[in-house]
Each structure stands twice: as C-alpha cells, then as structure tokens.
Design an enzyme around this catalytic site. Structure first.
Site, PDB file in Angstrom:
ATOM      1  N   TRP A  48      69.815  59.947  -2.750  1.00 45.91           N
ATOM      2  CA  TRP A  48      70.020  60.634  -4.024  1.00 45.91           C
ATOM      3  C   TRP A  48      69.896  62.109  -3.679  1.00 45.91           C
ATOM      4  O   TRP A  48      68.812  62.588  -3.343  1.00 45.91           O
ATOM      5  CB  TRP A  48      68.937  60.191  -5.001  1.00 45.91           C
ATOM      6  CG  TRP A  48      69.127  60.627  -6.418  1.00 45.91           C
ATOM      7  CD1 TRP A  48      69.935  60.061  -7.357  1.00 45.91           C
ATOM      8  CD2 TRP A  48      68.458  61.723  -7.069  1.00 45.91           C
ATOM      9  NE1 TRP A  48      69.812  60.731  -8.547  1.00 45.91           N
ATOM     10  CE2 TRP A  48      68.927  61.747  -8.414  1.00 45.91           C
ATOM     11  CE3 TRP A  48      67.522  62.678  -6.668  1.00 45.91           C
ATOM     12  CZ2 TRP A  48      68.485  62.698  -9.334  1.00 45.91           C
ATOM     13  CZ3 TRP A  48      67.087  63.611  -7.591  1.00 45.91           C
ATOM     14  CH2 TRP A  48      67.567  63.614  -8.904  1.00 45.91           C
ATOM     15  N   LYS A 107      65.853  55.715 -11.122  1.00 45.12           N
ATOM     16  CA  LYS A 107      64.835  54.912 -11.785  1.00 45.12           C
ATOM     17  C   LYS A 107      63.436  55.454 -11.533  1.00 45.12           C
ATOM     18  O   LYS A 107      62.645  55.617 -12.435  1.00 45.12           O
ATOM     19  CB  LYS A 107      64.928  53.460 -11.302  1.00 45.12           C
ATOM     20  CG  LYS A 107      63.896  52.530 -11.928  1.00 45.12           C
ATOM     21  CD  LYS A 107      64.125  52.383 -13.412  1.00 45.12           C
ATOM     22  CE  LYS A 107      63.079  51.537 -14.091  1.00 45.12           C
ATOM     23  NZ  LYS A 107      63.125  51.698 -15.569  1.00 45.12           N
ATOM     24  N   ARG A 159      67.588  52.160  -8.399  1.00 48.53           N
ATOM     25  CA  ARG A 159      66.831  53.413  -8.386  1.00 48.53           C
ATOM     26  C   ARG A 159      67.746  54.626  -8.530  1.00 48.53           C
ATOM     27  O   ARG A 159      67.261  55.721  -8.793  1.00 48.53           O
ATOM     28  CB  ARG A 159      66.042  53.521  -7.077  1.00 48.53           C
ATOM     29  CG  ARG A 159      64.987  52.428  -6.926  1.00 48.53           C
ATOM     30  CD  ARG A 159      64.475  52.376  -5.512  1.00 48.53           C
ATOM     31  NE  ARG A 159      63.700  53.550  -5.174  1.00 48.53           N
ATOM     32  CZ  ARG A 159      62.379  53.636  -5.230  1.00 48.53           C
ATOM     33  NH1 ARG A 159      61.694  52.600  -5.627  1.00 48.53           N
ATOM     34  NH2 ARG A 159      61.754  54.727  -4.893  1.00 48.53           N
ATOM     35  N   CYS A 166      66.025  58.013  -3.679  1.00 49.30           N
ATOM     36  CA  CYS A 166      66.340  57.421  -2.381  1.00 49.30           C
ATOM     37  C   CYS A 166      65.571  56.115  -2.158  1.00 49.30           C
ATOM     38  O   CYS A 166      64.483  55.931  -2.682  1.00 49.30           O
ATOM     39  CB  CYS A 166      65.950  58.380  -1.271  1.00 49.30           C
ATOM     40  SG  CYS A 166      66.666  60.003  -1.476  1.00 49.30           S
ATOM     41  N   HIS A 181      63.430  73.446 -41.473  1.00 44.51           N
ATOM     42  CA  HIS A 181      63.100  74.630 -40.676  1.00 44.51           C
ATOM     43  C   HIS A 181      64.164  74.909 -39.619  1.00 44.51           C
ATOM     44  O   HIS A 181      63.905  75.627 -38.655  1.00 44.51           O
ATOM     45  CB  HIS A 181      61.716  74.457 -40.039  1.00 44.51           C
ATOM     46  CG  HIS A 181      60.635  74.275 -41.053  1.00 44.51           C
ATOM     47  ND1 HIS A 181      60.211  75.293 -41.882  1.00 44.51           N
ATOM     48  CD2 HIS A 181      59.936  73.177 -41.435  1.00 44.51           C
ATOM     49  CE1 HIS A 181      59.281  74.841 -42.705  1.00 44.51           C
ATOM     50  NE2 HIS A 181      59.094  73.551 -42.451  1.00 44.51           N
ATOM     51  N   LYS A 212      67.054  57.429 -25.266  1.00 48.74           N
ATOM     52  CA  LYS A 212      67.830  56.245 -24.846  1.00 48.74           C
ATOM     53  C   LYS A 212      69.319  56.492 -25.049  1.00 48.74           C
ATOM     54  O   LYS A 212      70.134  56.198 -24.181  1.00 48.74           O
ATOM     55  CB  LYS A 212      67.436  54.995 -25.645  1.00 48.74           C
ATOM     56  CG  LYS A 212      66.147  54.316 -25.291  1.00 48.74           C
ATOM     57  CD  LYS A 212      66.097  53.629 -23.973  1.00 48.74           C
ATOM     58  CE  LYS A 212      65.607  54.546 -22.890  1.00 48.74           C
ATOM     59  NZ  LYS A 212      64.195  54.692 -22.748  1.00 48.74           N
ATOM     60  N   ASN A 233      62.719  59.591   2.633  1.00 50.82           N
ATOM     61  CA  ASN A 233      62.642  59.847   1.186  1.00 50.82           C
ATOM     62  C   ASN A 233      61.705  61.026   0.991  1.00 50.82           C
ATOM     63  O   ASN A 233      60.698  61.142   1.690  1.00 50.82           O
ATOM     64  CB  ASN A 233      62.019  58.653   0.446  1.00 50.82           C
ATOM     65  CG  ASN A 233      62.964  57.485   0.345  1.00 50.82           C
ATOM     66  OD1 ASN A 233      64.095  57.557   0.805  1.00 50.82           O
ATOM     67  ND2 ASN A 233      62.488  56.401  -0.248  1.00 50.82           N
ATOM     68  N   GLY A 234      61.997  61.870  -0.004  1.00 57.67           N
ATOM     69  CA  GLY A 234      61.111  62.999  -0.280  1.00 57.67           C
ATOM     70  C   GLY A 234      61.808  64.309   0.032  1.00 57.67           C
ATOM     71  O   GLY A 234      63.027  64.359   0.234  1.00 57.67           O
ATOM     72  N   GLU A 268      70.690  59.132 -22.600  1.00 55.35           N
ATOM     73  CA  GLU A 268      70.583  58.678 -21.220  1.00 55.35           C
ATOM     74  C   GLU A 268      71.711  57.712 -20.833  1.00 55.35           C
ATOM     75  O   GLU A 268      72.299  57.847 -19.763  1.00 55.35           O
ATOM     76  CB  GLU A 268      69.224  57.966 -21.113  1.00 55.35           C
ATOM     77  CG  GLU A 268      68.740  57.648 -19.752  1.00 55.35           C
ATOM     78  CD  GLU A 268      67.323  57.091 -19.798  1.00 55.35           C
ATOM     79  OE1 GLU A 268      66.904  56.548 -20.831  1.00 55.35           O
ATOM     80  OE2 GLU A 268      66.647  57.186 -18.763  1.00 55.35           O
ATOM     81  N   GLU A 318      62.181  58.813 -28.574  1.00 55.95           N
ATOM     82  CA  GLU A 318      62.545  57.780 -27.596  1.00 55.95           C
ATOM     83  C   GLU A 318      63.953  57.246 -27.884  1.00 55.95           C
ATOM     84  O   GLU A 318      64.745  57.016 -26.959  1.00 55.95           O
ATOM     85  CB  GLU A 318      61.490  56.656 -27.634  1.00 55.95           C
ATOM     86  CG  GLU A 318      61.762  55.441 -26.779  1.00 55.95           C
ATOM     87  CD  GLU A 318      61.950  55.744 -25.295  1.00 55.95           C
ATOM     88  OE1 GLU A 318      61.681  56.875 -24.849  1.00 55.95           O
ATOM     89  OE2 GLU A 318      62.399  54.835 -24.574  1.00 55.95           O
TER      90      GLU A 318
HETATM   91  O1  M6R Z   1      57.959  55.353 -13.869  1.00 49.03           O
HETATM   92  P1  M6R Z   1      57.582  56.318 -14.947  1.00 49.03           P
HETATM   93  O2  M6R Z   1      57.220  55.661 -16.229  1.00 49.03           O
HETATM   94  O3  M6R Z   1      56.517  57.288 -14.506  1.00 49.03           O
HETATM   95  O4  M6R Z   1      58.907  57.158 -15.211  1.00 49.03           O
HETATM   96  C1  M6R Z   1      58.916  58.242 -16.089  1.00 49.03           C
HETATM   97  C2  M6R Z   1      60.325  58.643 -16.443  1.00 49.03           C
HETATM   98  O5  M6R Z   1      61.032  59.035 -15.313  1.00 49.03           O
HETATM   99  C3  M6R Z   1      61.095  57.499 -17.135  1.00 49.03           C
HETATM  100  O6  M6R Z   1      60.419  57.021 -18.248  1.00 49.03           O
HETATM  101  C4  M6R Z   1      62.501  57.996 -17.575  1.00 49.03           C
HETATM  102  O7  M6R Z   1      62.381  58.950 -18.586  1.00 49.03           O
HETATM  103  C5  M6R Z   1      63.354  56.820 -18.032  1.00 49.03           C
HETATM  104  N1  M6R Z   1      64.620  56.873 -17.384  1.00 49.03           N
HETATM  105  C6  M6R Z   1      63.614  56.810 -19.496  1.00 49.03           C
HETATM  106  O8  M6R Z   1      64.384  55.719 -19.900  1.00 49.03           O
END
Ligand code: M6R
Length: 610
Positions: free
Chosen positions: A75, A605, A27, A2, A506, A487, A100-101, A490, A483
């Site tokens: 959100w 985000k 976000r 949010c 394994h 990516k 927010n929250g 995601e 990672e």
């Molecule tokens: O702002 P932060 O680095 O604490 O965020 C952590 C994760 O939410 C963030 O890295 C998330 O996994 C990304 N969307 C990955 O691309």
C-alpha cells in the site's frame, strides 16, 4: 495496508504465499510480489501492479519453485504504486526484503549507501533495508547478525523479512512498530503480518514483540530481543476460525459481517452477564479492584472506533455519573493533555494494530493514568499485549474495510463497562439490572432490525444519483449519524456529513435543497420533540428526508419524508440498533453505484502507519 507472508519449508511455497496474500487482500493494497529461493541458490522474483490474482497469473504462466520464500502486498507510502516499487526489493542478486511500515531516516541512509556505491532502483524507503543488510554482511558472518546490525540503524516502523539467495535454509524476521507472527508447522515455519494469512497451513502462532529479531529455519525459531538476548515467545493455538476469510453465501464480506452482528454480540456477551450484573473479570483478572476507583474515563480511538467512543461518552456521563473525554488518537498523541485524577485510559480498536492508537497508548502510559484498558477484537494484537487490561470482543475476523460488526460489538462492550464502573458511582442495582437486561435482549433486537434490509434496499435507489448527503441525530445518536456518514462516504464515495441536529441552524441549513438527502435517526427518547423541530426546519426549506424512527415516535411518510420504522427498544441499546439501517443503506447505495464495497479505493483495513 501492506501485508507480509513468508515460509521456510521442504515443499514449494509459492502457492502458500499466494494464498496468504489473498487472505490479506482485505487490508487494502495496490501491488503484490513474491520471491522464492531453492536449495541450488536460484532466486525467482515476480511482482505485479494490481491484484494478487495478476501476480498469481504471472506465477502460473512461469512457475517458480523453492521452499523458502517471502511475499508482500504493498500500500504505497513512498513512491507511486508500480511494479518497480512493489516488494520484494533486492540488493544485487542476493538479498531480498519485504517490509511493512515506514523508515523515517531513509533519506539519510540512502545518501550514505549511495556514497558506498549502492544503486537504488525504486523510490521506496524499503530499499535502504536491503542495501543496509548487504553492507552489514561485509562486517558480519551471518545473516542474523547483519540484520541485527542493520535494524539498529533504522528509525521508524518496520515488520520485515529478509532472505539471502545463497542460503535458502533460513529467513530473518524483525519487528518494531509493525506486527509479525511466526506460524509453527511440522518441519516448516511461516511468517505473516496477520495470522489470518496462515490459517490454511497452521494454527500455532508466536507473536513477536517490539524489537525482536528471529532466525527462522525449517526446524528452529530462535528469537532475540532488541539487546540481542535469546528470548522465548509463547506459542499459542489460534482462536480465529479457519473459514474467517470465507464470504460464504454472501456477495460481500461487508454484508456477511452486517448479518453476523447478532451472533457476534451474543458470543461477546456470553458468560459475562449474570444475575442482573456485569461480570467485571471480562475486563481482566483484577479488573474489579481497579474499576471501583475510576472517576474519569479518557477514550482514544480512530475512525469508526472513535465514533463508538463518542457514544460511550454520553453513556458514562448520563448513566455511570462519571466524566469522560474522547479523542482521536492522531490528535491525542501530538498534544499536551491533562490527566484527571483516577482516570482510566480506554483504547478502542478492531484490529489492535492501528498505529496512531498504539502510539497514543504508549504515550499515555508515561502520563500517569491509573490503568489502561483496551476493547479490541484481535487476540494477541499490540494493543492487547501492551494494555494493563483487555476486554476481548468476539466479533470474529472483520474483513470488509468498512467496520460494521466491530462497531456494534464495541458498543456492547462499552455498555458493559458503563455497568462495571457505574455501579461504584451513579448507577444503582436496578439501573445495572436494566442495562444487563437490555444487553441480553440485544441479539434478538439486532436480528429483528436487520429485517429492514428489503425496504432499505428499495430506498437506496434514491441515492444513486446524489453527490451529497446529510446525517442528523441528537444526543448519543449524533455519533451514530457520524458513523452513518462515514459508512456512506467510505464505500459509495458520496460526500456525506453528519451534524447534531441542533446545530443545523448554525450553518448547515444553508445546504438544504432537493439534491441533498437528509437522513435522520429518531429513537423515542427525551430529545424526540427537539428533533422533530429540527425536522421541520429541514422541511420548511424544501429538504427531502429519510427518517429511521421508533415505532412510537409518530412520524408519517409524505412527499417530503420517507419513514422507516426501527423496532422499539430500551434507550440503552438504541444507538446500536439505529446503526444497522445506516450500515445497510450505505451497502445498498454502494451496490447500485458499483463501487468496490469490501476494498474501497485508497483505504486499508488495518492502518499500521501513521
Ligand atoms: O482497527 P481500528 O478499529 O483501530 O481501526 C480504526 C479505523 O481505521 C477504522 O475504524 C476505519 O475508520 C474503518 N474503515 C471505518 O469503517
């Protein structure tokens, strides 16, 4: 997650609110809304499911006017994404609230408020705040006092702005667990959950602290701490660049941010390396005193930041000669863990507001760590303010939900920490000088590696019809494989998994067939021959491989394998360089698949709720 924008001004604020919401779109959200009040006491509320543009179209079709307003991108947590559940929420015709929250005791409060005759129109937890404030207004003469009394009854996290139709001269703002900044203009003030939203109207900000409640009028901002005592919060000039929210020549923020990596790393390292040494004050004024006594490192982070921590574990143990644990924040915060002697707690976060990481830091501060350090990209964020030391990344605003430049800049910062801690442990002067020189070579090496883009774009075609992918690496490259998989899943929604290549036999080998592309990261290090054996295991089972290999690693393309060369580099920085082709691969695959690269479905985000 949010986003909040608010304003108290003499001019009409609807366009300011809409622009603020646009700047928070990155976000992640599912609906948007705003409410404005004019001095005659007319309150107009507009809400829409979907994009901010739909809200803007609705506002332009039926213009609203007023100098005081609040706006929100939601959100969904409690209640489905819908117009009814979109903010602002209202109690009757007077009290409007954005939040927010998560209010954890919303059910009990809802019950109590229902008994008093309040009727709920949404499924949100937020609506209890509106009615609670309305109820408290029967006991208090000012909106400020009513909000102060209301928030005392809330359990959970909130950043909230409350407006009363009957008094357009002020809004009341409260923060606990969800960030809020106040922007200072000329004869006008603004509120937002992220300073980025307000950069077109001001560059002067005060960050509210936990428990703060503020009364904001055109001319004054009066802030009170959780006990109701007046407090001052420093007003600072923002360091974030005005065009941070601009895509420039790029089609997506993600691509722009991938290409910003050389400059982001250079900016972050500038003035922090000298004469073959890491300047330890980059971690805080008295960092050297603390860092020389560190004997163990505990890293806590989420998502991509967690992967950076996993890479650093290899570095700390191999180069600095000290032990290191890495844990996902959402796990760390809910288990009993052991604190090693002289242990430094390190949180990694792009945003500095990730709820789990922040909660883990707060818990750890009670546990006896010698000190806490955050490596973070957002000045003034909660992690920066609440940690003993902070290493500020200078990556610039990262807008794409998929973290790219923040990851490589985090790794550069962590390498500096290896130098600063390692020199008091197993890293000798020559080792530190080599590390520093590798770091200094990094911006140019990153630039050179990004020239692989064209061949990676061609490769991406092979993935367009695939449902799954497997990423392999060994040693400090195995978190890079993780990672890469994150990516890809995601932003392209292709299911991807990562394994340390030695684990193949394994279990994961069972997955290998022609429909499961296998992506391998293969720098020229001491594990190369082991990795080559793993590659043969895949080949023998009919797997198709895409190998990102060092120029000296002697891989050759054939029917079962496409090889793309990554520039040769010092071992220290190899994990950073090998990240880049994986970022580009996921980007080009997503482009072919036509997914929403910058705002992938279901994701946000900055994850400010747990
Ligand atoms: O702002 P932060 O680095 O604490 O965020 C952590 C994760 O939410 C963030 O890295 C998330 O996994 C990304 N969307 C990955 O691309």
């Amino acid at each position: 997650m949010c986003g909040i924008v608010g304003a108290v001004a003499q001019r009409d604020v609807a366009e300011i609110l809409l622009e603020g919401l646009r700047r928070l779109e990155y976000r992640g959200y599912d609906s948007a809304g705003l409410a404005v009040t004019d001095e005659n006491g007319t309150l107009s509320r507009v809400r829409r499911l979907g994009k901010v543009q739909e809200l803007a179209d609705a506002v332009h079709a039926n213009p609203v006017s007023g100098g005081t307003g609040i706006a929100h991108t939601r959100w969904a947590t409690h209640g489905e994404p819908s117009e009814i559940n979109a903010h602002p929420h209202m109690s009757g015709e007077n009290i409007a609230v954005v939040h927010n929250g998560i209010i954890e005791n919303h059910e009990a409060l809802r019950e109590m408020l229902r008994e008093k005759g309040y009727v709920f129109t949404s499924q949100t937890d937020t609506e209890v705040i509106c009615h609670l404030v309305d109820l408290e207004l029967t006991n208090h003469t000012s909106l400020l006092a009513a909000v102060q009394a209301a928030v005392k009854q809330l359990e959970g996290a909130y950043g909230t702005v409350v407006m009363d139709r009957r008094d357009a001269s002020r809004v009341i703002v409260a923060r606990s667990g969800s960030p809020l900044v106040i922007g200072f203009g000329m004869g006008e003030h603004f509120i937002a959950s992220d300073q980025l939203a307000l950069l077109p109207v001001t560059r002067r900000f005060a960050f509210l602290e936990e428990g703060d409640v503020a009364e904001v009028t055109r001319f004054d901002v009066n802030i009170f701490d959780r006990d109701g005592h007046p407090v001052e919060r420093e007003v600072k000039e923002s360091e974030v660049s005005h065009d941070a929210g601009d895509k420039g020549q790029y089609r997506h923020y993600m691509l722009k941010e991938v290409y910003e990596q050389p400059i982001a790393i250079q900016r972050t390292l500038e003035g922090r390396l000298h004469n073959g040494q890491v300047i330890s004050s980059a971690f805080g004024d008295n960092a050297e005193e603390l860092l020389k006594n560190v004997k163990h490192i505990q890293i806590i982070a989420c998502g991509t930041s967690y992967h950076a921590g996993l890479v650093a574990r290899y570095w700390f143990e191999q180069w600095a000669g000290i032990s290191c644990n890495v844990e996902i924040a959402s796990e760390f915060r809910y288990r009993r863990s052991h604190v090693f002697e002289n242990s430094l707690l390190v949180t990694l976060s792009q945003s500095g507001e990730t709820a789990d990481t922040l909660a883990a830091l707060r818990l750890a501060k009670e546990m006896g760590y010698m000190a806490s350090l955050t490596i973070c990209n957002v000045p003034g964020s909660s992690l920066v303010r609440e940690s003993d030391m902070a290493y500020m990344m200078k990556a610039g605003a990262e807008i794409g939900v998929a973290s790219t430049k923040a990851f490589t800049v985090q790794l550069a910062g962590l390498l500096m920490l290896v130098g600063a801690v390692g020199r008091h442990n197993a890293l000798d002067a020559a080792g530190e000088a080599r590390l520093v020189s590798a770091l200094q070579s990094l911006p140019a090496k990153v630039e050179q590696t990004l020239t692989m883009a064209e061949s990676i774009e061609a490769l991406a075609e092979d993935f367009a019809d695939k449902q799954h992918a497997l990423f392999l690496g060994r040693g400090e490259q195995s978190p890079i494989a993780m990672e890469g998989a994150l990516k890809l899943k995601e932003i392209s929604y292709i299911h991807a998994e990562a394994y340390a290549a030695g684990e193949l036999k394994h279990g994961p080998l069972a997955l290998i067939d022609a429909d499961m592309p296998v992506i391998v990261v293969a720098p020229n290090n001491e594990l190369l021959e082991k990795l080559k054996s793993n590659v043969e295991e895949v080949r023998a089972r009919g797997g198709l491989m895409y190998v990102f290999a060092d120029t000296k690693a002697n891989f050759a393309s054939d029917d079962t394998m496409k090889v793309l060369n990554v520039p040769h580099c010092d071992e220290f920085i190899a994990p950073i360089l090998y990240t880049l082709p994986l970022q580009l691969l996921s980007y080009y695959v997503a482009l072919i698949k036509g997914t929403d690269v910058d705002q992938p479905r279901n994701l946000a985000k900055s994850v400010t709720v747990e």
